[in-house]
Design a protein around this motif. Structure first.
Motif, short mmCIF file in Angstrom:
data_model
loop_
_atom_site.label_atom_id
_atom_site.label_comp_id
_atom_site.label_asym_id
_atom_site.label_seq_id
_atom_site.Cartn_x
_atom_site.Cartn_y
_atom_site.Cartn_z
N ASP A 299 -5.35 1.22 5.96
CA ASP A 299 -5.90 0.12 5.15
C ASP A 299 -6.34 0.63 3.78
OD1 ASP A 299 -5.66 -1.99 7.04
OD2 ASP A 299 -7.35 -1.17 8.15
N GLN B 229 -1.17 -8.35 3.81
CA GLN B 229 -1.95 -9.18 2.91
C GLN B 229 -1.01 -10.00 2.03
OE1 GLN B 229 -4.96 -7.14 0.67
NE2 GLN B 229 -5.95 -6.26 2.50
N SER B 230 -1.57 -10.96 1.34
CA SER B 230 -0.75 -11.81 0.49
C SER B 230 -0.12 -10.98 -0.62
CB SER B 230 -1.61 -12.91 -0.14
OG SER B 230 -2.66 -12.34 -0.90
#
Length: 369
Positions: free
Chosen positions: A288, A336-337
């Motif tokens: 992450d 994620q976007s």
């Protein structure tokens, strides 16, 4: 008392007539020793049970004292021990590899293979041994060892090789001899014990581990075009070796991991066939955290999925800077976007996707288009 009894009780004294014979004579030392030896108790070996008894008075006393202390073992037998050490036969053979003379020693004491003793270090182990265990590793496989020798020969500590392989690596032995480093020419059975596997390829090395880079330091250098791989929960050394080999084949220079020891695996290096020497280990705290830094640095993030509603791989348009996320199983938490999520095959009838090493080959093949 009658006369007969009186005559028997009282006998007149008889005196010996004088003669020239001496009543006392001096005895020689040898006669005295012989007489003393005859008067001493002797214990000999019996022929029926092959026992041994003490040979002097002191051992006889010790024997009696032990028998009194252990009355239950009075009937012990003393068996003759004929155990002798097995003679060791050492065979020495010499061969010449270029300008290097190799001496090979073999011992024929026992035909049983030795057992390799491995395990954790003792808490009392010296600090130098603990440091070497942390900084060194073994590498086996002909391609992996030759690539390591070509790229960083100074990291080699020790080398083991079979006779067949030794004839191929004369240049390596010359370098080791010139730099006063140790090398051994051994048999295949001995090499299996050293390497811990039968898939050693005829050679094994003890080397210093490659120092990993940090992802932060890598991103501090601006790049106009780049491609990276990030490994998420990939622990199988066979898969890791396949991925590294594919990365080296397509020119990918960086592999991001949260544990650098995952790449410092002898099995992974053997499968990589030397590819480990042409990539950089980029260490990060977590996937992450790495993806957050890569998005900030302008990298396109690509994930794979088995979802039929996802974009097909043939529609994927790669940016100049891209990072591919490879995982053993899908991890939607990393998406994620703005990230690209693609399906490698809509015709897949399986519930699972491709092997992660095969998926790496499919994705990296897009770099040449």
């Amino acid at each position: 008392m009658n006369d007969k009894s009186n005559k028997a009780a009282f006998q007149p004294a008889k005196f010996q007539r004088p003669s020239n014979q001496k009543r006392f004579h001096e005895r020689t030392v040898g006669e005295r020793q012989e007489k003393f030896g005859q008067s001493r108790a002797q214990f000999s070996r019996s022929q029926d049970n092959d026992r041994f008894a003490p040979q002097d008075r002191r051992s006889n006393k010790d024997f009696d004292r032990k028998e009194r202390q252990n009355p239950a073992k009075n009937n012990r037998t003393f068996e003759r021990r004929n155990e002798r050490p097995i003679p060791q036969e050492t065979k020495i053979t010499e061969t010449k590899l270029g300008n290097v003379k190799v001496v090979m020693k073999r011992s024929g004491v026992s035909e049983q293979p030795r057992v390799k003793k491995t395990g954790p270090l003792s808490p009392r182990a010296p600090e130098k041994i603990k440091k070497n265990r942390a900084e060194e590793m073994k590498v086996y496989g002909e391609s992996a060892c030759l690539a390591l020798f070509a790229e960083r020969p100074e990291s080699i500590v020790r080398v083991w090789a079979t006779v067949e392989t030794a004839h191929k690596i004369g240049d390596m032995f010359s370098y080791l001899a010139a730099n006063k480093k140790v090398y051994h020419v051994v048999e295949r059975a001995e090499l299996e014990l050293v390497s811990g596997t039968e898939h050693h390829g005829g050679i094994c090395m003890l080397v210093k581990k490659a120092r990993p880079f940090t992802l932060t330091g890598y991103l501090d250098i601006p790049r106009q075009q780049d491609a990276l791989i990030i490994l998420d929960n990939v622990r199988n050394p066979q898969n890791i070796g396949g991925i590294i080999r594919t990365c080296a084949f397509y020119g990918v220079k960086g592999v991001i991991v949260d544990n650098a020891e995952a790449l410092n695996s002898a099995a992974a290096m053997r499968v990589a066939e030397g590819g480990m020497e042409y990539i950089h280990q980029l260490q990060t705290e977590s996937p992450d955290d790495a993806l957050a830094k890569l998005r900030k640095a302008g990298y396109q993030v690509v994930h794979t999925t088995t979802n039929k509603q996802a974009k097909g791989v043939h529609k994927l348009q790669l940016a100049k800077k891209v990072v591919f996320v490879l995982t053993e199983s899908e991890n939607p938490a990393l998406v994620q976007s703005g990230d690209e999520v693609i399906n490698l095959s809509f015709a897949n009838p399986l519930k699972t996707g491709l092997n992660v090493a095969v998926a790496a080959g499919v994705l990296l093949a897009k770099l040449d288009k």
